[in-house]
Write a protein that holds these residues in place. Structure first.
Motif, PDB file in Angstrom:
ATOM      1  N   LEU A  54       0.747  -1.286  -0.085  1.00  0.00           N
ATOM      2  CA  LEU A  54      -0.039  -0.250   0.077  1.00  0.00           C
ATOM      3  C   LEU A  54       0.918   1.070  -0.067  1.00  0.00           C
ATOM      4  CD1 LEU A  54      -2.336  -1.500   2.316  1.00  0.00           C
ATOM      5  CD2 LEU A  54      -3.639  -0.247   0.843  1.00  0.00           C
ATOM      6  N   LEU A  56       2.607   2.137   2.539  1.00  0.00           N
ATOM      7  CA  LEU A  56       1.933   2.667   3.587  1.00  0.00           C
ATOM      8  C   LEU A  56       3.384   2.330   4.662  1.00  0.00           C
ATOM      9  CD1 LEU A  56      -1.189   2.219   4.880  1.00  0.00           C
ATOM     10  CD2 LEU A  56      -0.317   4.470   3.812  1.00  0.00           C
ATOM     11  N   ARG A  85      -2.421   7.870  -3.890  1.00  0.00           N
ATOM     12  CA  ARG A  85      -3.494   7.408  -2.868  1.00  0.00           C
ATOM     13  C   ARG A  85      -4.842   6.924  -4.111  1.00  0.00           C
ATOM     14  NH1 ARG A  85      -2.496  13.414  -2.335  1.00  0.00           N
ATOM     15  NH2 ARG A  85      -4.266  13.915  -3.750  1.00  0.00           N
ATOM     16  N   ARG A  88      -4.809   3.133  -3.225  1.00  0.00           N
ATOM     17  CA  ARG A  88      -5.260   3.248  -1.116  1.00  0.00           C
ATOM     18  C   ARG A  88      -6.850   3.005  -1.623  1.00  0.00           C
ATOM     19  NH1 ARG A  88      -1.331   6.809   1.277  1.00  0.00           N
ATOM     20  NH2 ARG A  88       0.570   6.022   0.644  1.00  0.00           N
ATOM     21  N   GLY A  89      -7.639   1.507  -1.177  1.00  0.00           N
ATOM     22  CA  GLY A  89      -8.377   2.345  -0.720  1.00  0.00           C
ATOM     23  C   GLY A  89      -9.582   1.344  -2.416  1.00  0.00           C
ATOM     24  N   MET A  94      -6.644  -2.748   2.625  1.00  0.00           N
ATOM     25  CA  MET A  94      -5.966  -2.868   3.225  1.00  0.00           C
ATOM     26  C   MET A  94      -7.246  -3.042   4.855  1.00  0.00           C
ATOM     27  SD  MET A  94      -2.504  -3.475   5.416  1.00  0.00           S
ATOM     28  CE  MET A  94      -1.744  -4.145   7.010  1.00  0.00           C
ATOM     29  N   PHE A  96      -7.162  -3.845   9.387  1.00  0.00           N
ATOM     30  CA  PHE A  96      -5.601  -3.977  10.089  1.00  0.00           C
ATOM     31  C   PHE A  96      -5.866  -4.551  11.265  1.00  0.00           C
ATOM     32  CE2 PHE A  96      -4.777   0.575   7.401  1.00  0.00           C
ATOM     33  CZ  PHE A  96      -3.535  -0.801   7.755  1.00  0.00           C
ATOM     34  N   ASP A  98      -5.938  -4.896  14.893  1.00  0.00           N
ATOM     35  CA  ASP A  98      -6.419  -4.624  15.678  1.00  0.00           C
ATOM     36  C   ASP A  98      -7.409  -3.557  15.263  1.00  0.00           C
ATOM     37  OD1 ASP A  98      -7.494  -4.057  18.809  1.00  0.00           O
ATOM     38  OD2 ASP A  98      -5.650  -3.259  19.058  1.00  0.00           O
ATOM     39  N   THR A 101      -8.254  -0.541  17.774  1.00  0.00           N
ATOM     40  CA  THR A 101      -7.413   1.106  17.146  1.00  0.00           C
ATOM     41  C   THR A 101      -7.814   2.222  15.809  1.00  0.00           C
ATOM     42  OG1 THR A 101      -5.779   0.397  17.169  1.00  0.00           O
ATOM     43  CG2 THR A 101      -6.294   0.875  19.416  1.00  0.00           C
ATOM     44  N   ALA A 102      -8.333   0.241  15.354  1.00  0.00           N
ATOM     45  CA  ALA A 102      -8.241   1.113  13.414  1.00  0.00           C
ATOM     46  C   ALA A 102      -9.116   1.608  12.992  1.00  0.00           C
ATOM     47  CB  ALA A 102      -8.036  -0.287  12.846  1.00  0.00           C
ATOM     48  N   LEU A 103     -10.315   2.152  13.802  1.00  0.00           N
ATOM     49  CA  LEU A 103     -11.432   3.337  13.114  1.00  0.00           C
ATOM     50  C   LEU A 103     -10.743   4.123  14.055  1.00  0.00           C
ATOM     51  CD1 LEU A 103     -14.640   0.797  13.321  1.00  0.00           C
ATOM     52  CD2 LEU A 103     -12.915   1.915  11.271  1.00  0.00           C
ATOM     53  N   GLN A 112     -17.236   7.918   8.109  1.00  0.00           N
ATOM     54  CA  GLN A 112     -15.644   6.989   7.357  1.00  0.00           C
ATOM     55  C   GLN A 112     -15.485   6.666   6.368  1.00  0.00           C
ATOM     56  OE1 GLN A 112     -13.281   5.223  10.965  1.00  0.00           O
ATOM     57  NE2 GLN A 112     -14.358   6.569  12.623  1.00  0.00           N
ATOM     58  N   ALA A 116     -14.345   7.524   2.519  1.00  0.00           N
ATOM     59  CA  ALA A 116     -13.306   6.365   1.906  1.00  0.00           C
ATOM     60  C   ALA A 116     -13.804   6.253   0.549  1.00  0.00           C
ATOM     61  CB  ALA A 116     -13.134   5.327   2.357  1.00  0.00           C
ATOM     62  N   LEU A 167     -15.354  -1.006   5.846  1.00  0.00           N
ATOM     63  CA  LEU A 167     -14.602   0.828   5.202  1.00  0.00           C
ATOM     64  C   LEU A 167     -13.585   0.370   4.035  1.00  0.00           C
ATOM     65  CD1 LEU A 167     -13.768   3.061   5.938  1.00  0.00           C
ATOM     66  CD2 LEU A 167     -12.134   2.669   6.962  1.00  0.00           C
ATOM     67  N   GLU A 180      -4.307 -10.315  10.290  1.00  0.00           N
ATOM     68  CA  GLU A 180      -4.162 -10.753  11.314  1.00  0.00           C
ATOM     69  C   GLU A 180      -6.236 -10.251  11.904  1.00  0.00           C
ATOM     70  OE1 GLU A 180      -2.090 -11.988  14.259  1.00  0.00           O
ATOM     71  OE2 GLU A 180      -0.400 -11.859  13.327  1.00  0.00           O
TER      72      GLU A 180
END
Ligand SMILES: Nc1ncnc2c1ncn2[C@@H]1O[C@H](COP(=O)(O)OP(=O)(O)OP(=O)(O)O)[C@@H](O)[C@H]1O
Ligand SMILES: Nc1ncnc2c1ncn2[C@@H]1O[C@H](COP(=O)(O)OP(=O)(O)OP(=O)(O)O)[C@@H](O)[C@H]1O
Ligand SMILES: [Mg+2]
Ligand SMILES: [Mg+2]
Lengths: 613, 313, 495, 291
Positions: A54, A56, A85, A88-89, A94, A96, A98, A101-103, A112, A116, A167, A180
């Motif tokens: 990505l 990133l 850009r 991506r998306g 992707m 993530f 966890d 914490t990802a949102l 959100q 996107a 998302l 994961e």
């Protein structure tokens, strides 16, 4: 032509100061509609590989990325910021690791997801919301309409992960990378999410890269698998072939170390000694050599290249045919199986624990959480009771009453006839000495400012026991560490080693009962096996009792004499391990067993024949 | 929400009680006879004794305290020993200048501090960042009295672009008022701007390192939107805390600043009150200030809930 | 005197020219009350009070009395009879008559009022209204100072109606040239022209000339100077002497030395060791470099005088000299071991600076001084309790009468007898001076007083910084009281 | 004991090395070292700073007086050097006092909880609601001006701040598993506080103390500016600036140099706090849970 092809990907952090080659010469490819699983221990470079697809990874000079990444006919590595850009998306998305914490916690899901979409398509607000709604439906989030207005904290963990997937799917990517996606979730939810990803991949014709460290998940959900170790792909091929006939000793060791639901109960696992190498220290040869039971001199001097072994199966090993030594299956302690005998060590009798829910600065009680709601259980000498159940079912809370960290709201907890809530001086000393604990998080359970010697000596000093260096060394040796560890700080040890130190500390005052609260959940399988074996050995040696908390049913199978299944603060079923596995009576227990990854009944035909045997 | 408010307000009671006791006792420790200031240095001992009786200074301390607290509870802050004016009236006279000073300082903090902090964070490790953070440290490290003196020297004496002192109520002459408030507001605002700048930069950087920012990047959002909506909003929560904490600090700044610019605000009221031993005025004014600060804390907590949907009361 | 003459001619010719306008005054000492009966005993408040109030008679700068609210008066040692001016009303319309005048004087005398001016009228036995225009004071004892007092605060006439209405201190109503308009604490105080003021200029034109007077309260001297130079204010009360050099070159600003001085002094506590010992007091006097103090604290703009007398005063005697500067001699006199003393000073520029300099000079001369810089009340408190060794203070001079400068400080009964003196010689001399109306006798007595104080080194008089009248060159017609306080009824601003 | 000291040094070394590599620390430490050396050395230079000279008032910088003379003809440089002692005392004694007291209170409140916590925290809330300078001013006015009382006042003002910070940290630390582990084996509370909580506060306290030092120096300077701080003839930078601003256009250097001294020192403390925070944060992965 593959959807994605990665060639000679190398990612180095701090290339100019203290280079850490997180990913070295990785080759991968994914076709449309295909699932590629990337497995490997923590730190093996899975996430970094995904991030580079990505674009990133951190910008230079913090990080240098070389190699080529092609998506369809686009060479991603040559893109500028604007080009990235648009990828991506839109083309690669992707999910993530966890979901908690990802949102973004301060924006609604609707905002959100609509953002996107609008990042790629010139649609109006209303249209974007329609599309966001559709994405939520796609991710099978219940009541998608109301969810649009909700914030992430208003969702459960599983729903959050679905939202994160929605998302990722919103702008209709060709390739989805799921890092994961289920590690943080309950078994039941895990299964649902993985199934959903499967369906989405099929229905939308996407490519899917599934990053995981769980071989069970790989077995049931991947077409092909790439095994990573120390930043390199060490074996790759069709799932059935790699799991059924692994060529690289690391893959084989990984398989042997993984507890399996379908293995015999209380089977000894084959641990992989040592721990993964430090990437910052360059070493020639095969990175796995120091831990490899069949390593030869050549392995230490010369790095093996990925070579084909079977159709589509490649492995990086100098002698892939070498047999792995040692019996694969051995009972931990056949004698202790069967029914418990003698007096119970500890007993929970109708224990109730309510947490007051306090609000505001006055901290007034506005509500109660019935964390434990009438539990009766017995722990027997020399036996392991496994306490399983979904997150929040009250497992930890129950043990806290035994450890005197909480006072039960009702019922009694006794240890050897001592009422734990009202011990006299003498009894308190005994409790403090004989009941010990090993916590889940190997990083949080040792005081990082103390040396190992200080950590081990503290309980001994408190109880005026021998705290000489020889005694400390003896304790360390029991858990497979040596005297050199004494003067170092916990930071100098790997997770598994820290967990051993925690166990050594618990063993110091010669306890009779050890509470292990998720004591191995945070560890990689290779290390987890080491610790599980150690616990079993110590039990036999000292006639210890364990109260073993876990949510991993495969682990339970390898350690438990007895099992108690907990739900909503109550025990829904309990009894000897064999009986529970053989004929679970409670609905919930059956569900848990069915949902567990790697269960043979789940394997789609043709994928994992080898694994289910 | 209403329940929460009521509870929080109820909690102010013990705090304010502590404040009143500390304040009262502390002020009674002040040496010096208040009657000297009132009667002048050549008054006779008898006159002074009579005045002391008049002011109730001959009763025991606890009585004086109860009298005062009793008055406060019934909305009577007492009368100035020095001028015999009602303290409440004096405070009402003095509030506008201080409130205005504080508001302008906060406005500067928001209008300059936040954008500058964002700029520094976005241009991290560039000359812009160094310059902004350097200025921040400079502003933070300059005592108000020093800054005020320099400002007066440069702008009022050398350049003569603003009058060196004086106060005109905003309601009477808005332009004249603002012209005179510029220098004091810069003085008071300098620290707040710096604090807000540093906090904005720091928490924005922290927010930019969060997982959800990576998620947003992975969906292809523009950097601008990521910074201003995804990161900044999260970063603002600590900025609000720090800004609220600055309200207390602002009061300290106004003490010095009002003294130098001779503004008729709460700061000069308190300081002159202490110096002239006009204790009822000091007590009343400090109590008002403290209550105000506590209320600001409360409002801050409410602002959190507005900024952060995870917080409910 | 020069400036006064100038004013006179100015008002004569300028006539209506400089009429109107707002005079803004920068004032560092905000009054606490505008009730003359309650204002501080000796204070700068009169600069403000003079705007609103008249007295029965005025005292000119040369000491002579001229009629004001009283057309004329007669004295016979036991009684004073005033014939009041006709047709005067207070600003609130209350007529000014003998009843009103009696009301004011009785109010000051009445112990219940707790007037700070009661002592000034202590010899007045009764106040009688003879008829609407005649007021008679009957005295308990003859009092040479009575008329002086009546020409200042104790004799200021306030409207009885307004006084009875309450909260008078902040809503003054007099008969004076300006009508009280507004007073915003710590900001400013405004007076508007009294259109029906009884007094006329020498050319017969109406007074006051100014339309409005604004007193702005500015305490910071830097700011005050900035205001003067930038034209923000046209008149200031005091500026630190070191500012004078800066201002001297400014064409927009006029500085006139009117003979007003501030007199710095150090009072020594003679009630306890070490200053109960005349030798130690002498050593103290020898230790102080008065010129150095003057240079450092007054930028060279100062006089050295033996006492509270200024060179223009009739009781001035240049032959009185303190011990010469001799730190070495002082050290020898003290005999080797440093003598510890506590010096109390007031926290107000430049006093702390002076104290610091004294400390340095005293240390060099064998003292071990500890300086405490205190709030005014704390310092005076300490001094009243005689809890100090040396005290640095200042008073404005000249006062209305030398007795007002000397008696409070050097009489054993004085309210400000800081040193704790009980010197019968001094008491006798002071009584003699106060009881007489013969200036020769009085001068003789006051010179003796000053000699004795200096010889005994009870006090050490430091420098006398100049306190010139500083105002915009456009402003003219300021009239000064004996002690230098302003009267602004004749003041005018050139446009 | 010997092992303990070597190991604690061991544990801190990374922080120190990080600190020494930090640009901000490289500015701050020499500045603070200079202040410290000046403070310690000034008595050795005799009473140069006290020598008045009324023939040489307010002279600008010259060979004889490098930074000029003040309104009493004293050498400004010598006075700045002497004033360093005051500043250092404020930064160490006052802040140190507050640190010790505040830490004690915070530890007790945070660990014991209950009514003690409630009582302490209400008091702390109350004290914190006072504007710092007003509280300090009142305390000094009550006790009388002077260095010792200024130090006390500043300590009084800073103590609740430390207490609040420490309590917050303790609340989070005490839920750490290693604390539970110590509790379970029966480590007595005082030992638990000392061995398991206190060392972890070091980073936070270090950063906070550096910040408070800068606040304290400003407070002292402001007190001195208002005339309530250190009393003459002992020089204090704040009082020197105050005196200097009275002579701003007669001698620009008089307030500029002590002002710069204050500014640099405060900036040094601020930057040190920043650098310390980063150094400790980088060290923190050991403390935070991870995989
Ligand atoms: N920003 C970074 N700076 C320096 N090193 C990094 C950075 N990110 C990752 N690494 C290192 O790169 C290596 C690979 O990390 P990566 O996150 O890809 O592992 P992973 O296989 O995803 O492990 P896990 O299962 O724990 O998620 C690790 O040794 C990690 O310490
Ligand atoms: N200190 C506490 N105060 C209030 N509620 C609590 C507290 N600790 C736990 N709970 C609540 O009690 C319930 C049971 O929590 P507990 O930690 O015992 O679950 P668990 O089975 O150990 O879960 P996990 O597998 O996630 O560790 C949960 O709903 C939790 O939110
Ligand atoms: Mg990862
Ligand atoms: Mg748990």
């Amino acid at each position: 032509m593959p959807l994605l092809s990665v060639e000679h990907l190398t990612v180095t952090f701090n290339p100019d100061s203290r280079p850490v080659p997180a990913v070295t010469g990785v080759d991968l490819h994914v076709d449309a509609g295909e699932t590629l699983a990337v497995v490997g221990e923590s730190g093996s470079g899975k996430t970094v590989t995904a991030l580079s697809v990505l674009g990133l990874t951190p910008r230079p000079p913090a990080c240098r990325t070389t190699g080529t990444i092609r998506l369809g006919d686009t060479d991603l590595t040559s893109l500028d910021a604007r080009g990235w850009r648009s990828v991506r998306g839109r083309r690669v998305a992707m999910v993530f690791q966890d979901p908690s914490t990802a949102l973004n916690p301060l924006l609604t899901l609707g905002t959100q997801i609509a953002d996107a979409i609008r990042a790629h398509e010139p649609v109006g607000r209303a249209a974007a919301r329609e599309r966001a709604l559709a994405a939520l439906e796609l991710a099978r989030l219940p009541q998608p309409g109301t969810r649009l207005e909700q914030y992430p904290h208003q969702l459960s963990g599983g729903m959050r992960q679905r939202a994160a997937i929605a998302l990722a799917l919103a702008a209709g990517p060709q390739l989805l990378i799921a890092d994961e996606p289920t590690t943080a979730l309950d078994v039941a939810v895990q299964a649902e999410i993985l199934d959903m990803l499967d369906t989405l991949r099929r229905d939308l014709g996407m490519g899917l890269i599934l990053i995981t460290h769980d071989l069970g998940t790989v077995a049931t959900h991947a077409d092909r698998v790439a095994v990573m170790y120390a930043g390199r792909v060490v074996e790759t091929g069709p799932t059935g072939q790699v799991l059924g006939d692994p060529r690289m000793p690391y893959t084989r060791a990984l398989l042997a170390a993984t507890p399996r639901l379908d293995a015999p109960a209380r089977q000894r696992l084959v641990a992989i000694g040592g721990h993964p190498p430090d990437l910052a220290v360059a070493a020639p040869g095969c990175a796995f050599a120091p831990r490899c039971p069949v390593a030869l001199d050549v392995c230490r001097d010369e790095r093996p290249a990925l070579r084909p072994h079977a159709p589509d199966q490649l492995a990086a090993c100098h002698h892939p045919e070498a047999p792995l030594p040692g019996p694969v299956a051995a009972e931990h302690d056949p004698t202790s199986a069967g029914e418990p005998t003698g007096e119970p060590v500890a007993e929970f009798d109708e224990v109730v624990l309510h947490y007051p829910v306090r609000r505001g600065l006055l901290r007034r009680v506005v509500d109660r959480v019935r964390a434990v709601d009438g539990v009766s259980l017995r722990l027997w000498p020399g036996r392991t009771l496994a306490l399983v159940g979904e997150s929040g079912s009250g497992k930890t809370s129950l043990t806290r009453t035994l450890l005197r960290l909480e006072r039960p709201t009702g019922g009694t907890v006794s240890y050897s006839g001592i009422d734990v809530t009202r011990p006299d001086r003498e009894q308190l000393r005994r409790l403090q000495r004989e009941v010990q604990v090993v916590f889940q998080n190997p990083y949080a359970s040792l005081d990082p400012r103390m040396t190992v010697a200080q950590i081990l000596a503290e309980p001994l000093r408190v109880h005026r026991l021998d705290a000489s260096r020889t005694e400390l060394v003896r304790l360390l040796e029991q858990v497979g560490l040596d005297a050199a560890a004494l003067d170092r700080h916990p930071a100098a040890f790997s997770g598994g080693q820290r967990q051993r130190i925690a166990i050594a500390r618990a063993l110091g005052p010669r306890p009779r009962l050890i509470v292990c609260d998720e004591a191995v959940s945070a560890l990689d399988v290779s290390i987890q096996a080491q610790v599980l074996n150690l616990l079993a050995d110590l039990q036999r040696e000292h006639d210890l009792s364990y109260l073993f908390i876990t949510h991993d049913l495969a682990v339970v199978r390898s350690v438990a004499h007895d099992i108690a299944v907990m739900r909503h603060g109550r025990i829904v079923e309990h009894g000897p391990a064999e009986r529970i596995y053989g004929s679970p009576t409670h609905e919930y227990t059956r569900l848990l067993l069915e949902m567990a990854p790697g269960h043979p009944t789940q394997a789609p035909s043709g994928r994992t024949a080898a694994w289910s045997r | 929400m209403i329940g929460y408010l009521v509870r929080r307000l109820a909690q102010l009671i013990p705090v304010l009680f502590v404040v009143s006791v500390v304040l009262f006792l502390l002020l009674r420790l002040l040496p010096g006879d208040p009657t000297t200031e009132i009667l002048g240095q050549e008054a006779s001992a008898a006159d002074r004794a009579a005045l002391r009786a008049d002011l109730g200074l001959d009763t025991p301390l606890w009585r004086q305290f109860l009298d005062w607290i009793g008055g406060v509870l019934t909305g009577d802050l007492g009368r100035s020993w020095l001028t015999d004016e009602p303290v409440a009236g004096v405070i009402v006279d003095r509030l506008p200048a201080t409130v205005e000073l504080g508001l302008i300082a906060l406005l500067l903090a928001v209008l300059i501090g936040i954008p500058a902090g964002v700029l520094a964070a976005v241009r991290r490790r560039t000359a812009t960042d160094s310059a902004l953070t350097g200025l921040g440290v400079l502003a933070l490290s300059t005592p108000h009295f020093y800054l005020a003196a320099l400002l007066i020297l440069v702008f009022a004496i050398w350049l003569r672009v603003v009058p060196p002192s004086g106060y005109v109520p905003f309601t009477e002459d808005p332009a004249g008022n603002l012209v005179r408030m510029v220098l004091p507001a810069i003085t008071v605002g300098s620290t707040v701007v710096a604090v807000v700048l540093r906090q904005t930069r720091g928490s924005l950087l922290a927010a930019l390192g969060e997982d959800y920012i990576r998620t947003a990047e992975a969906t292809g959002l523009r950097r601008r939107r990521i910074v201003t909506v995804y990161a900044l909003r999260n970063a603002l929560v600590p900025v609000v805390t720090v800004t609220a904490l600055q309200i207390g600090a602002l009061m300290s700044a106004t003490v010095v600043t009002e003294t130098i610019f001779t503004l008729p605000g709460m700061g000069t009221l308190i300081v002159n009150g202490i110096f002239s031993r006009d204790l009822p005025v000091v007590q009343g004014a400090v109590l008002v200030v403290v209550t105000f600060v506590l209320l600001v804390n409360l409002v801050t907590d409410l602002v959190y809930a507005w900024l952060d949907p995870r917080i409910t009361y | 005197a020069v400036s006064l003459a100038a004013c006179g001619s100015d008002s004569g010719t300028a006539g209506g020219k400089g009429r109107g306008g707002t005079l803004t005054v920068g004032f560092d000492n905000e009054p606490t009350t505008l009730d003359p009966a309650l204002s501080s005993a000796i204070s700068s408040d009169r600069n403000v009070l003079n705007l609103f109030y008249d007295t029965l008679l005025r005292q000119d700068r040369d000491g002579s009395f001229v009629p004001a609210l009283a057309d004329r008066w007669t004295e016979d040692g036991r009684t004073v009879t005033f014939t009041l001016r006709e047709g005067v009303t207070f600003h609130d319309g209350t007529p000014f008559d003998a009843e009103a005048a009696a009301f004011n004087l009785r109010r000051v005398i009445d112990p219940a009022t707790r007037s700070t001016k009661a002592a000034a009228l202590k010899n007045v036995g009764s106040v009688d209204v003879v008829d609407a225009r005649t007021l008679r004071l009957t005295l308990k004892a003859s009092d040479p100072l009575l008329l002086i007092h009546l020409a200042h605060e104790p004799g200021m006439m306030a409207s009885p109606t307004a006084v009875k209405a309450g909260d008078y201190g902040r809503k003054p109503v007099g008969t004076g040239p300006f009508v009280f308009d507004a007073w915003r604490s710590k900001v400013q105080l405004t007076g508007k022209r009294n259109p029906t003021y009884w007094r006329r200029a020498t050319d017969g034109s109406a007074l006051p000339r100014l339309e409005q007077v604004v007193f702005r309260f500015v305490t910071d001297t830097k700011v005050l100077r900035a205001e003067v130079t930038t034209g923000g204010v046209q008149l200031v009360r005091t500026l630190p002497p070191e500012e004078f050099n800066q201002l001297a070159g400014d064409k927009q600003i006029t500085m006139t030395d009117t003979g007003v001085r501030r007199s710095y002094y150090v009072a020594l506590n003679v009630t306890r060791a070490p200053f109960n010992d005349p030798k130690v007091r002498a050593a103290f006097a020898m230790a102080i470099d008065r010129e150095g103090v003057g240079k450092a604290a007054a930028g060279g703009q100062y006089d050295l005088a033996p006492s509270f007398a200024t060179a223009k005063d009739w009781f001035y005697d240049p032959s009185i000299t303190p011990p010469a500067l001799d730190p070495a001699g002082a050290k020898t006199a003290l005999g080797g071991t440093p003598v510890p003393i506590t010096v109390v000073a007031r926290r107000r520029a430049p006093d702390p600076t002076i104290a610091e300099l004294l400390q340095s000079q005293l240390t060099a001369a064998g003292f071990a001084p500890k300086v405490e810089v205190l709030e005014a009340q704390t310092q005076l408190d300490r001094m009243r309790k005689q809890d100090f060794d040396a005290a640095l203070l200042v008073i404005d001079i000249p006062r209305l009468d030398p007795s007002l400068s000397f008696d409070p400080y050097f009489s054993s009964r004085g309210s400000n007898n800081w040193s704790g003196l009980a010197d019968s010689t001094l008491d006798r001399l002071l009584d003699t001076a106060a009881a007489s109306e013969d200036r020769a006798v009085r001068k003789q007595a006051y010179v003796e007083v000053q000699k004795r104080i200096v010889d005994e080194n009870y006090w050490v008089f430091l420098h006398q910084p100049k306190s010139p009248l500083i105002h915009s060159a456009k402003l003219s017609g300021i009239v000064l009281d004996v002690d230098g306080q302003w009267r602004l009824d004749e003041a005018a601003l050139a446009s | 004991m010997a092992t303990e000291t070597t190991t604690t040094r061991d544990a801190r070394r990374p922080v120190l090395t990080r600190l020494l590599r930090d640009r901000r620390a490289r500015f701050a430490l020499p500045v603070l070292a200079t202040v410290a050396v000046a403070a310690v050395a000034s008595p050795l230079l005799g009473d140069r700073s006290a020598a008045t000279d009324t023939d040489r008032l307010l002279t600008g910088p010259s060979a004889r007086h490098l930074l000029g003379t003040d309104e009493l003809g004293r050498d400004v440089l010598a006075r700045i050097v002497d004033g360093a002692a005051v500043t250092l005392a404020v930064a160490t004694v006052a802040v140190g006092l507050a640190l010790v007291l505040g830490t004690l209170l915070g530890l007790v409140a945070g660990y014991r909880g209950g009514w003690i916590d409630a009582l302490l925290m209400r008091t702390v809330d109350g004290l914190l609601a006072f504007p710092l300078l007003v509280l300090a001013l009142t305390v000094v006015a009550a006790l009388g001006p002077g260095l010792r009382n200024a130090l006390i006042a500043i300590a009084v003002v800073a103590t609740p701040r430390f207490a609040r910070v420490v309590r917050g940290e303790v609340l989070s630390l005490r839920t750490r598993e290693w604390v539970s582990a110590a509790h379970i084996v029966g480590v007595p509370t005082p030992a638990l506080l000392r061995r398991h909580l206190l060392p972890h506060l070091a980073g936070t306290l270090g950063v906070f103390a550096a910040l408070q030092a800068s606040t304290a120096i400003i407070a002292e300077a402001s007190l001195s500016f208002l005339g309530l701080g250190v009393q003459p003839p002992q020089p204090s930078w704040g009082a020197m600036v105050a005196a200097g601003t009275d002579h701003l256009d007669a001698s620009w250097s008089l307030s500029v140099f002590p002002g710069l001294a204050i500014l640099l020192t405060i900036a040094a403390f601020n930057l040190l706090a920043d650098a310390l925070r980063d150094a400790f944060d980088a060290h923190r992965p050991d403390l935070t849970p991870g995989r």
